[in-house]
Scaffold this motif. Structure first.
Motif, PDB file in Angstrom:
ATOM      1  N   VAL A  80      -1.485  16.058  15.754  1.00 43.36           N
ATOM      2  CA  VAL A  80      -1.684  14.773  15.062  1.00 43.36           C
ATOM      3  C   VAL A  80      -2.450  14.977  13.752  1.00 43.36           C
ATOM      4  CG1 VAL A  80      -2.854  12.537  15.224  1.00 43.36           C
ATOM      5  CG2 VAL A  80      -1.546  13.403  17.167  1.00 43.36           C
ATOM      6  N   ALA A  81      -3.500  15.772  13.785  1.00 41.41           N
ATOM      7  CA  ALA A  81      -4.313  15.995  12.587  1.00 41.41           C
ATOM      8  C   ALA A  81      -3.498  16.676  11.487  1.00 41.41           C
ATOM      9  CB  ALA A  81      -5.539  16.838  12.931  1.00 41.41           C
ATOM     10  N   SER A  82      -2.697  17.676  11.855  1.00 41.13           N
ATOM     11  CA  SER A  82      -1.933  18.391  10.827  1.00 41.13           C
ATOM     12  C   SER A  82      -0.829  17.518  10.238  1.00 41.13           C
ATOM     13  CB  SER A  82      -1.356  19.686  11.389  1.00 41.13           C
ATOM     14  OG  SER A  82      -0.438  19.419  12.423  1.00 41.13           O
ATOM     15  N   ILE A  83      -0.217  16.665  11.044  1.00 41.08           N
ATOM     16  CA  ILE A  83       0.805  15.759  10.523  1.00 41.08           C
ATOM     17  C   ILE A  83       0.182  14.763   9.548  1.00 41.08           C
ATOM     18  CG2 ILE A  83       2.370  13.874  11.155  1.00 41.08           C
ATOM     19  CD1 ILE A  83       3.060  15.514  13.679  1.00 41.08           C
ATOM     20  N   LEU A  84      -0.952  14.169   9.932  1.00 42.44           N
ATOM     21  CA  LEU A  84      -1.625  13.226   9.033  1.00 42.44           C
ATOM     22  C   LEU A  84      -2.060  13.900   7.739  1.00 42.44           C
ATOM     23  CD1 LEU A  84      -3.798  11.101  11.468  1.00 42.44           C
ATOM     24  CD2 LEU A  84      -1.799  10.368  10.176  1.00 42.44           C
ATOM     25  N   TYR A  85      -2.593  15.102   7.860  1.00 42.55           N
ATOM     26  CA  TYR A  85      -3.053  15.815   6.667  1.00 42.55           C
ATOM     27  C   TYR A  85      -1.886  16.197   5.764  1.00 42.55           C
ATOM     28  CZ  TYR A  85      -6.088  18.866   3.934  1.00 42.55           C
ATOM     29  OH  TYR A  85      -6.810  19.430   2.926  1.00 42.55           O
ATOM     30  N   GLY A  86      -0.798  16.656   6.356  1.00 44.91           N
ATOM     31  CA  GLY A  86       0.377  17.021   5.566  1.00 44.91           C
ATOM     32  C   GLY A  86       0.983  15.835   4.852  1.00 44.91           C
ATOM     33  N   PHE A  87       1.166  14.734   5.576  1.00 48.05           N
ATOM     34  CA  PHE A  87       1.704  13.532   4.942  1.00 48.05           C
ATOM     35  C   PHE A  87       0.739  12.984   3.895  1.00 48.05           C
ATOM     36  CE2 PHE A  87       4.585  12.857   8.713  1.00 48.05           C
ATOM     37  CZ  PHE A  87       5.745  13.063   7.986  1.00 48.05           C
ATOM     38  N   GLY A  88      -0.549  13.036   4.190  1.00 49.20           N
ATOM     39  CA  GLY A  88      -1.533  12.578   3.216  1.00 49.20           C
ATOM     40  C   GLY A  88      -1.480  13.378   1.927  1.00 49.20           C
ATOM     41  N   ASN A  89      -1.312  14.690   2.041  1.00 49.99           N
ATOM     42  CA  ASN A  89      -1.183  15.526   0.849  1.00 49.99           C
ATOM     43  C   ASN A  89       0.102  15.227   0.098  1.00 49.99           C
ATOM     44  OD1 ASN A  89      -3.331  17.449   0.264  1.00 49.99           O
ATOM     45  ND2 ASN A  89      -3.014  18.094   2.369  1.00 49.99           N
ATOM     46  N   GLY A  90       1.195  15.046   0.832  1.00 43.91           N
ATOM     47  CA  GLY A  90       2.462  14.715   0.189  1.00 43.91           C
ATOM     48  C   GLY A  90       2.400  13.401  -0.565  1.00 43.91           C
ATOM     49  N   ILE A  91       1.796  12.396   0.067  1.00 44.40           N
ATOM     50  CA  ILE A  91       1.647  11.096  -0.602  1.00 44.40           C
ATOM     51  C   ILE A  91       0.716  11.222  -1.802  1.00 44.40           C
ATOM     52  CG2 ILE A  91       0.708   8.762  -0.321  1.00 44.40           C
ATOM     53  CD1 ILE A  91       1.747   8.896   2.596  1.00 44.40           C
ATOM     54  N   PHE A  92      -0.339  12.029  -1.672  1.00 45.26           N
ATOM     55  CA  PHE A  92      -1.271  12.227  -2.779  1.00 45.26           C
ATOM     56  C   PHE A  92      -0.582  12.870  -3.982  1.00 45.26           C
ATOM     57  CE2 PHE A  92      -4.446  14.966  -4.927  1.00 45.26           C
ATOM     58  CZ  PHE A  92      -5.224  13.958  -5.463  1.00 45.26           C
ATOM     59  N   ARG A  93       0.377  13.776  -3.723  1.00 48.80           N
ATOM     60  CA  ARG A  93       1.112  14.389  -4.839  1.00 48.80           C
ATOM     61  C   ARG A  93       1.970  13.367  -5.561  1.00 48.80           C
ATOM     62  NH1 ARG A  93       1.379  19.302  -6.197  1.00 48.80           N
ATOM     63  NH2 ARG A  93       3.570  19.393  -6.756  1.00 48.80           N
ATOM     64  N   ILE A  94       2.480  12.373  -4.831  1.00 48.82           N
ATOM     65  CA  ILE A  94       3.326  11.356  -5.442  1.00 48.82           C
ATOM     66  C   ILE A  94       2.480  10.243  -6.071  1.00 48.82           C
ATOM     67  CG2 ILE A  94       5.079   9.600  -4.958  1.00 48.82           C
ATOM     68  CD1 ILE A  94       6.038  11.513  -2.673  1.00 48.82           C
ATOM     69  N   LYS A  95       1.475   9.782  -5.321  1.00 48.46           N
ATOM     70  CA  LYS A  95       0.587   8.703  -5.795  1.00 48.46           C
ATOM     71  C   LYS A  95      -0.853   9.221  -5.786  1.00 48.46           C
ATOM     72  CE  LYS A  95       2.013   4.380  -4.966  1.00 48.46           C
ATOM     73  NZ  LYS A  95       1.957   3.116  -4.253  1.00 48.46           N
ATOM     74  N   PRO A  96      -1.321   9.786  -6.894  1.00 44.15           N
ATOM     75  CA  PRO A  96      -2.655  10.399  -6.926  1.00 44.15           C
ATOM     76  C   PRO A  96      -3.814   9.442  -6.624  1.00 44.15           C
ATOM     77  CG  PRO A  96      -1.385  11.062  -8.834  1.00 44.15           C
ATOM     78  CD  PRO A  96      -0.593  10.000  -8.135  1.00 44.15           C
ATOM     79  N   ASN A  97      -3.609   8.148  -6.730  1.00 40.97           N
ATOM     80  CA  ASN A  97      -4.692   7.205  -6.452  1.00 40.97           C
ATOM     81  C   ASN A  97      -4.804   6.849  -4.977  1.00 40.97           C
ATOM     82  OD1 ASN A  97      -5.378   7.082  -9.154  1.00 40.97           O
ATOM     83  ND2 ASN A  97      -3.963   5.412  -9.557  1.00 40.97           N
ATOM     84  N   PHE A  98      -3.845   7.263  -4.151  1.00 42.60           N
ATOM     85  CA  PHE A  98      -3.853   6.940  -2.728  1.00 42.60           C
ATOM     86  C   PHE A  98      -4.334   8.159  -1.952  1.00 42.60           C
ATOM     87  CE2 PHE A  98      -1.867   6.329   1.460  1.00 42.60           C
ATOM     88  CZ  PHE A  98      -2.374   5.087   1.758  1.00 42.60           C
ATOM     89  N   LYS A  99      -5.632   8.166  -1.612  1.00 45.13           N
ATOM     90  CA  LYS A  99      -6.242   9.306  -0.938  1.00 45.13           C
ATOM     91  C   LYS A  99      -6.671   9.016   0.496  1.00 45.13           C
ATOM     92  CE  LYS A  99      -8.286  12.045  -4.589  1.00 45.13           C
ATOM     93  NZ  LYS A  99      -9.531  12.605  -5.094  1.00 45.13           N
ATOM     94  N   VAL A 100      -6.461   7.813   0.972  1.00 43.92           N
ATOM     95  CA  VAL A 100      -7.006   7.421   2.273  1.00 43.92           C
ATOM     96  C   VAL A 100      -6.469   8.310   3.393  1.00 43.92           C
ATOM     97  CG1 VAL A 100      -7.133   5.549   3.954  1.00 43.92           C
ATOM     98  CG2 VAL A 100      -7.369   5.043   1.526  1.00 43.92           C
ATOM     99  N   LEU A 101      -5.147   8.461   3.465  1.00 42.04           N
ATOM    100  CA  LEU A 101      -4.536   9.261   4.532  1.00 42.04           C
ATOM    101  C   LEU A 101      -4.936  10.727   4.407  1.00 42.04           C
ATOM    102  CD1 LEU A 101      -2.726   9.017   6.985  1.00 42.04           C
ATOM    103  CD2 LEU A 101      -0.757   9.422   5.502  1.00 42.04           C
ATOM    104  N   TRP A 102      -5.029  11.210   3.178  1.00 38.63           N
ATOM    105  CA  TRP A 102      -5.436  12.594   2.941  1.00 38.63           C
ATOM    106  C   TRP A 102      -6.868  12.817   3.411  1.00 38.63           C
ATOM    107  CZ3 TRP A 102      -7.761  14.973  -1.889  1.00 38.63           C
ATOM    108  CH2 TRP A 102      -7.689  16.362  -1.850  1.00 38.63           C
ATOM    109  N   ASN A 103      -7.754  11.872   3.127  1.00 39.09           N
ATOM    110  CA  ASN A 103      -9.148  11.993   3.556  1.00 39.09           C
ATOM    111  C   ASN A 103      -9.289  11.937   5.070  1.00 39.09           C
ATOM    112  OD1 ASN A 103     -10.067  12.236   0.932  1.00 39.09           O
ATOM    113  ND2 ASN A 103     -10.419  10.050   0.692  1.00 39.09           N
ATOM    114  N   ILE A 104      -8.574  11.015   5.704  1.00 42.40           N
ATOM    115  CA  ILE A 104      -8.616  10.912   7.168  1.00 42.40           C
ATOM    116  C   ILE A 104      -8.059  12.182   7.800  1.00 42.40           C
ATOM    117  CG2 ILE A 104      -7.661   9.680   9.162  1.00 42.40           C
ATOM    118  CD1 ILE A 104      -7.840   7.115   7.427  1.00 42.40           C
TER     119      ILE A 104
END
Length: 126
Positions: A80-104
């Motif tokens: 679960v942690a690696s999936i959230l972190y991976g998706f959070g990083n992917g979203i961060f690459r697309i939308k640099p202002n959206f860091k919530v999922l990456w931080n969690i």
């Protein structure tokens, strides 16, 4: 005179800082843009490396669950942690202002690594 630096040359930031103190006006703006370019490239490389890190964490967490090397709850927590972190990083690459999922995801990865390390150190011999 403004020098052009390779974007992978992070030490170029030090030279930019030295040049910045000796220049004025439009040259300072060009140096600032060069520095931003270097930092943006460094950030992109780091984000890509973190996506690869999350894929690796997912892979060994799946192995932990499949082969029962660690308690299943630790393995599933890693998945679960690696999936959230991976998706959070992917979203961060697309939308640099959206860091919530990456931080969690990063916090969960940190907790997973601490729990896994503690279990391997203190309870793996049981």
């Amino acid at each position: 005179m403004i020098q052009i630096y390779d974007k992978r040359n992070y030490w170029g930031l030090l030279n930019l800082a030295k040049q910045y103190s000796d220049t004025s006006g439009a040259e300072k703006d060009a140096l600032i843009d060069s520095g931003r370019s270097i930092l943006k490239t460094k950030d992109s490389v780091f984000t890509f490396a973190q996506i690869l890190f999350s894929i690796g964490t997912l892979a060994y967490s799946i192995l932990f669950v499949t082969y029962g090397v660690v308690p299943a709850i630790i393995g599933w927590f890693g998945i679960v942690a690696s999936i959230l972190y991976g998706f959070g990083n992917g979203i961060f690459r697309i939308k640099p202002n959206f860091k919530v999922l990456w931080n969690i995801g990063g916090l969960l990865i940190l907790l997973f690594e601490l729990v896994l390390g503690g279990w391997l150190l203190f309870f793996s011999h049981l």
